[in-house]
Design an enzyme around this catalytic site. Sequence first.
Site, mmCIF file in Angstrom:
data_model
loop_
_atom_site.group_PDB
_atom_site.id
_atom_site.type_symbol
_atom_site.label_atom_id
_atom_site.label_comp_id
_atom_site.label_asym_id
_atom_site.label_seq_id
_atom_site.Cartn_x
_atom_site.Cartn_y
_atom_site.Cartn_z
ATOM 1 N N GLY A 38 0.841 -1.189 0.000
ATOM 2 C CA GLY A 38 0.000 0.000 0.000
ATOM 3 C C GLY A 38 0.873 1.234 0.000
ATOM 4 O O GLY A 38 2.042 1.179 0.401
ATOM 5 N N GLN A 75 3.181 9.989 1.180
ATOM 6 C CA GLN A 75 4.470 9.284 1.245
ATOM 7 C C GLN A 75 5.379 9.595 0.051
ATOM 8 O O GLN A 75 6.575 9.336 0.108
ATOM 9 C CB GLN A 75 4.256 7.766 1.336
ATOM 10 C CG GLN A 75 3.624 7.344 2.661
ATOM 11 C CD GLN A 75 3.455 5.842 2.723
ATOM 12 O OE1 GLN A 75 2.498 5.294 2.214
ATOM 13 N NE2 GLN A 75 4.413 5.157 3.335
ATOM 14 N N CYS A 87 6.038 0.313 7.800
ATOM 15 C CA CYS A 87 5.685 1.417 6.903
ATOM 16 C C CYS A 87 6.883 1.761 6.024
ATOM 17 O O CYS A 87 8.013 1.836 6.498
ATOM 18 C CB CYS A 87 5.280 2.628 7.744
ATOM 19 S SG CYS A 87 4.794 4.052 6.747
ATOM 20 N N LEU A 88 6.610 1.983 4.743
ATOM 21 C CA LEU A 88 7.675 2.341 3.796
ATOM 22 C C LEU A 88 8.384 3.637 4.198
ATOM 23 O O LEU A 88 9.526 3.863 3.821
ATOM 24 C CB LEU A 88 7.092 2.491 2.387
ATOM 25 C CG LEU A 88 6.639 1.189 1.713
ATOM 26 C CD1 LEU A 88 5.734 1.488 0.523
ATOM 27 C CD2 LEU A 88 7.838 0.362 1.277
ATOM 28 N N HIS A 115 -4.370 1.560 7.492
ATOM 29 C CA HIS A 115 -3.023 2.135 7.578
ATOM 30 C C HIS A 115 -2.866 3.289 6.566
ATOM 31 O O HIS A 115 -2.366 4.362 6.910
ATOM 32 C CB HIS A 115 -1.995 1.017 7.307
ATOM 33 C CG HIS A 115 -0.558 1.450 7.323
ATOM 34 N ND1 HIS A 115 0.359 0.992 8.244
ATOM 35 C CD2 HIS A 115 0.125 2.293 6.499
ATOM 36 C CE1 HIS A 115 1.544 1.551 7.987
ATOM 37 N NE2 HIS A 115 1.431 2.337 6.932
ATOM 38 N N GLU A 116 -3.325 3.042 5.334
ATOM 39 C CA GLU A 116 -3.151 4.067 4.286
ATOM 40 C C GLU A 116 -4.038 5.290 4.544
ATOM 41 O O GLU A 116 -3.607 6.435 4.338
ATOM 42 C CB GLU A 116 -3.460 3.493 2.902
ATOM 43 C CG GLU A 116 -2.597 2.309 2.480
ATOM 44 C CD GLU A 116 -1.113 2.485 2.721
ATOM 45 O OE1 GLU A 116 -0.622 3.615 2.643
ATOM 46 O OE2 GLU A 116 -0.455 1.478 3.013
ATOM 47 N N HIS A 139 -2.581 7.638 6.918
ATOM 48 C CA HIS A 139 -1.548 8.505 6.331
ATOM 49 C C HIS A 139 -2.145 9.830 5.838
ATOM 50 O O HIS A 139 -1.500 10.866 5.875
ATOM 51 C CB HIS A 139 -0.880 7.820 5.127
ATOM 52 C CG HIS A 139 0.309 6.970 5.474
ATOM 53 N ND1 HIS A 139 1.440 7.472 6.072
ATOM 54 C CD2 HIS A 139 0.554 5.646 5.293
ATOM 55 C CE1 HIS A 139 2.332 6.493 6.240
ATOM 56 N NE2 HIS A 139 1.817 5.365 5.777
HETATM 57 NI NI NI Z 1 2.790 3.503 5.795
#
Ligand code: NI
Length: 175
Positions: free
Chosen positions: A46, A51, A102-103, A144-145, A148
Site C-alpha cells: 500500500g 508518502q 511502513c515504507l 493504515h493508508e 496517512h
Molecule cells: Ni505507511
Amino acid sequence: MAIREIIRLDNPILRKKARRVVSFDDRFQQLVDDMVETMLAAPGVGLAAPQVAVSQRVIVVRLPDDEDSRQEYGPEAGKLYVVANPEIIKASKEMVEGIEGCLSIPGYYGRVDRHEKVVITGQDRHGKPLRIKAAGWLARVFQHEIDHLDGRLYIDIASEVWEARPEDAEEAPLE
Ligand code: NI
C-alpha cells in the site's frame, strides 16, 4: 511512469492532513501511475500520496498475488485498488492485532490493533464513486493508508514498536 522518492518520518508532509482530490486531470493520472509503480518497486502492499510528498487524499493498495495469498484472499490477492478521497463509513467492533511496517519508517515494525472489517467509500481514479468491503489484512492495509491521509502513522497507535528482525519482512510487507 516513474518511481518517486518515498519520504521518511523526518519530513513534515507525512504529518499534514492531506487535501481532497478535486481534479482528476492528467497530472492526477500521472500521480496515480507513479504511486502504483513506486509501491510495486518498493515493494509494498500500500502507499498513500503523502508518502511521495504529495499532500492529496489518494491511496493505492495491492496485496501480493503469490499462491499463499490467493488461497487466503481469493480474488482480492493481486487486485489493484486506487481510491481517491477514501472514507471509512463502517467499521466492525471487533479489533484484530497484527504486525505492520511502513515504507516511510524503514527498519521498524509494530503491533497494531485494527478493525477486522471496514466499508470504505471514495472515488476511483476517474472520479467515479466506489464502495469497498474489506476484511482481515486488506482491511488493515486500508486503515493504515487512510491514516496517512490524516497525518497519522502506525507508530502513534502501536502497542509495541521494535527494530526489524529477519522474520518481520516476510510476515508484514511494508505499506
Ligand atoms: Ni505507511
